[in-house]
Write a protein that holds these residues in place. Sequence first.
Motif, PDB file in Angstrom:
ATOM      1  N   CYS A  24       4.907 -39.932  13.221  1.00  0.00           N
ATOM      2  CA  CYS A  24       4.919 -40.357  14.624  1.00  0.00           C
ATOM      3  C   CYS A  24       5.367 -41.813  14.738  1.00  0.00           C
ATOM      4  N   ALA A  25       4.833 -42.650  13.849  1.00  0.00           N
ATOM      5  CA  ALA A  25       5.148 -44.073  13.935  1.00  0.00           C
ATOM      6  C   ALA A  25       6.606 -44.336  13.592  1.00  0.00           C
ATOM      7  N   SER A  26       7.137 -43.535  12.666  1.00  0.00           N
ATOM      8  CA  SER A  26       8.525 -43.769  12.248  1.00  0.00           C
ATOM      9  C   SER A  26       9.526 -43.315  13.306  1.00  0.00           C
ATOM     10  N   PHE A  27       9.024 -42.619  14.315  1.00  0.00           N
ATOM     11  CA  PHE A  27       9.890 -42.093  15.357  1.00  0.00           C
ATOM     12  C   PHE A  27      10.722 -43.187  16.021  1.00  0.00           C
ATOM     13  N   ALA A  28      10.096 -44.348  16.236  1.00  0.00           N
ATOM     14  CA  ALA A  28      10.815 -45.447  16.900  1.00  0.00           C
ATOM     15  C   ALA A  28      11.992 -45.904  16.047  1.00  0.00           C
ATOM     16  N   ILE A  29      11.781 -45.970  14.720  1.00  0.00           N
ATOM     17  CA  ILE A  29      12.871 -46.364  13.822  1.00  0.00           C
ATOM     18  C   ILE A  29      14.009 -45.363  13.928  1.00  0.00           C
ATOM     19  N   ALA A  31      14.691 -43.337  16.334  1.00  0.00           N
ATOM     20  CA  ALA A  31      15.341 -43.398  17.648  1.00  0.00           C
ATOM     21  C   ALA A  31      16.351 -44.538  17.705  1.00  0.00           C
ATOM     22  N   VAL A  32      15.914 -45.737  17.303  1.00  0.00           N
ATOM     23  CA  VAL A  32      16.818 -46.889  17.386  1.00  0.00           C
ATOM     24  C   VAL A  32      18.012 -46.687  16.452  1.00  0.00           C
ATOM     25  N   SER A  34      19.367 -43.816  15.478  1.00  0.00           N
ATOM     26  CA  SER A  34      20.355 -42.851  15.980  1.00  0.00           C
ATOM     27  C   SER A  34      21.054 -43.367  17.232  1.00  0.00           C
ATOM     28  N   ILE A  35      20.357 -44.140  18.057  1.00  0.00           N
ATOM     29  CA  ILE A  35      21.044 -44.705  19.229  1.00  0.00           C
ATOM     30  C   ILE A  35      22.167 -45.630  18.751  1.00  0.00           C
ATOM     31  N   TYR A  38      25.065 -43.504  17.265  1.00  0.00           N
ATOM     32  CA  TYR A  38      25.887 -42.771  18.222  1.00  0.00           C
ATOM     33  C   TYR A  38      26.618 -43.676  19.201  1.00  0.00           C
ATOM     34  N   MET A  39      26.052 -44.857  19.479  1.00  0.00           N
ATOM     35  CA  MET A  39      26.789 -45.793  20.337  1.00  0.00           C
ATOM     36  C   MET A  39      28.046 -46.264  19.605  1.00  0.00           C
ATOM     37  N   PHE A 284      25.558 -52.710  24.674  1.00  0.00           N
ATOM     38  CA  PHE A 284      24.567 -52.519  23.612  1.00  0.00           C
ATOM     39  C   PHE A 284      24.528 -53.737  22.685  1.00  0.00           C
ATOM     40  N   MET A 288      21.321 -56.101  21.972  1.00  0.00           N
ATOM     41  CA  MET A 288      20.775 -56.316  20.636  1.00  0.00           C
ATOM     42  C   MET A 288      20.670 -57.807  20.343  1.00  0.00           C
TER      43      MET A 288
END
Lengths: 307, 298
Positions: A24-29, A31-32, A34-35, A38-39, A284, A288
Motif C-alpha cells: 500500500c505504501a509503495s503505491f505512491a512510488i 504512481a509517480v 508511471s506518471i 507515460y508523460m 510536468f 517537478m
Amino acid sequence: MTITGKNKNKAVVESVAQIIFTVCASFAILAVASITLYMILSGTPAIFKVGLKEILFGTVWKPTAAEPKFGILYVILTSVVGTMLAILIGVPVGILTAVFLAEVADKRIARIVKPAVELLAGIPSVIYGLLGIYLLNPLMYKLELKIFAGSTTHQFTGGANLLSAVLVLAIMILPTVINISETSIRAVPPSIKAASLALGASHIQTIFRSILPAAKSGIVTAIVLGVGRAIGEAMAITLVSGSSVNAPLPFNSVRFLTTAIVSEMGYSQGTHRQMLFTIGLVLFVFIMLINIALTKILKKGAAEDGE
Amino acid sequence: MGNDTLYQKRKRPGEAFLMAAIYGAASIAVLLLLGIIGYVFFKGFRVLNPAFLTTVTSSLKGTVGIAGNLLNTLYIIAITLLIATPIGVGGAIYLNEYAKPGKLVNLIEFTTETLSGIPSVIFGLFGMVFFGNVLGLGYSLLNGSLTLTLMVLPLIVRNTQEALRTVPDSYRSGALGMGATKWYMIRTILLPSAKPGILTGVILAVGRIVGESAALLFTAGSARILPKLGTNLVENLSRIGGKILQPGGTLTIELYLQMQNGEYEVAFGIGCVLLVIVLLINLLLKVITGNARKYGKQ
C-alpha cells in the motif's frame, strides 16, 4: 490446536499484514513513476517530429493549418507571466490576511474569518470560472473599450484576456497562501515577539521586523505552493483567458499551458494531439522543478528549526 | 525634539497605513467569499426545482435536469473511496507503525508529496493514456475513479498518519505487553482510536472529488444519461454495475459544458448544488473535528 500451531498461524498472518501494508505504501512510488514514464512516452514523439527548437522558440501556433506550426513559446511565457502576476497580487493580500488572523484579530473575529478562508479553498474551480466569465469578462470588456477606443491595431477580446485570468488565479491561490503563512506565523516562538516588544518596538514593527522574518521559511513555502497551484490551474481560466495564442500582454487573448490542453484536446488529431501531450510534458517539468524546490526549502526550514 | 517625551505616544503614519492594509486584505478575503457564495446562490436558486434535480436534460422531452450527473458523481465518489481508502490507510499504517527511517520512507514521503502537487490536467492526461488506452478502459466512470484515486491518496495517507501519531505510545505497549500481536493491536486499538482522523481524510477526499473537473474531462467523459431500468431484477443489476464501464460526466463537467455553450442559468443552478455540497462537507468536518477534540479532553 496446540500453542505452537497457533503461533505459526499468527506468524503467517503477521507477515502477510506487513507485506500488504508495505505494498500500500509503495503505491505512491509506483504512481509517480508511471506518471513520469507515460508523460515522457507520450510527450516526446512530437518533439522528434517537429524539432525541440521550433517548439520551444517558435511563436506561431497554427496546429490545424495546411502547413501546421507548433511554436509554444507564447504559451509557456503566458503561464510564467500569468503565474507571476497572480503571485504579485495574491501573495501580499494573503500574507496580510494571515497576519490579521494570527496577530491582529481578536479571537471571535478570527473564528469567523478562518472558516471563511477554508471554504474559499473548497469551492470547485469551475465555479470560479463561471463567475469569471459572467462577471469579470464584461467588466474587462468595458475597460478594454475605454483604453483601446479608436485603436485600429488592437484585437478586441470581449474581455477574455490575460488580466481576467490573472485576477481569477490570484483569488484561487489566496486560501493556500493564507493557511500556510498563518500556521508559520503562529509557530514563531513567543519569546521573539516578547523580546521585540520589550525593547520598545511597536506592534507593527514587531510584526514586520521580527515575526515575519522569523516565519520566513513558512512564507516561502506558501509562495511556492501558490505558484504550483496557479501554474497548474486549468478549468477556472480556460474560458476566461481567451481562445487564441498571443504574447502575454494584459489585454491580449491568451492560452496557458493548461488551457491549451483542455480546450484543444477535444478536436485534436495526429501531430496536434501529440503536441498537446508535449505541452503537458512541459507543464510536468515545471511542476517537478517546483516540487524539488519545495522539498529543499522544507528541509532547510527543518534544519534551521533544529539548530 | 522638545515634544518627544516619554508620556506622549509617537505617531507613526506608516504604521497606520500598514494596519489599514492588514484590515483591508482580511476584508477582501471575507468579502470575496461572501460575494461568491451569495452571488451563485442568488443566480442559481431560481433554477433549482424538483424537476431540475430528478430529470435528465433532453430536447425531445423538453426537460432540463442534472439527475444523470448527480448519479455519475455518486458513482465516482463511491468507487474512488472504495479503492483509495484501504490503500491510503494501509500506507499510513506502514509509514507509522512498521517503517524504519531510511531511503524507502524518504522516497514514499517524497512521492506522496509530489502526487499532491501534480495538477489535475496532468492526472487527466495520464488517466487518458494509461487507464484509457493501455488498460483499455476508454472514457468510463471506472477510468475517472482510478485517476482520482491517485489524486486523493495523499489526503487519506496524511490524515491517517496524523491520527496515528496522536495515539499515545502507552496504548501500543499496553496491547503488545498483554500478548497481542502487532496486527491485532493495529486492528483493535490503533484503527478505532484513529477513526476520526481517517474519516477527516475521507471527507476531504469527497470534497476534492466533487470539485474536480480537469482530470475527469479526459477520463470519465461527459455523458449525462441515467441507466434505463426495467422490471427484470438481474438485468437491472447488470445495468447498474455495467454503468462503471460507460462514460459519465459529473456535476462539474456538466457545469463546464453548459457555460461553454453560454447556458449560464443552468450553469448557476449546478453551481448552487455544488456549493450546497461543499458547505455540507465543511459542516461535517467541523462536527467530526469538534467531537474528536471533545473526546481528547476527557
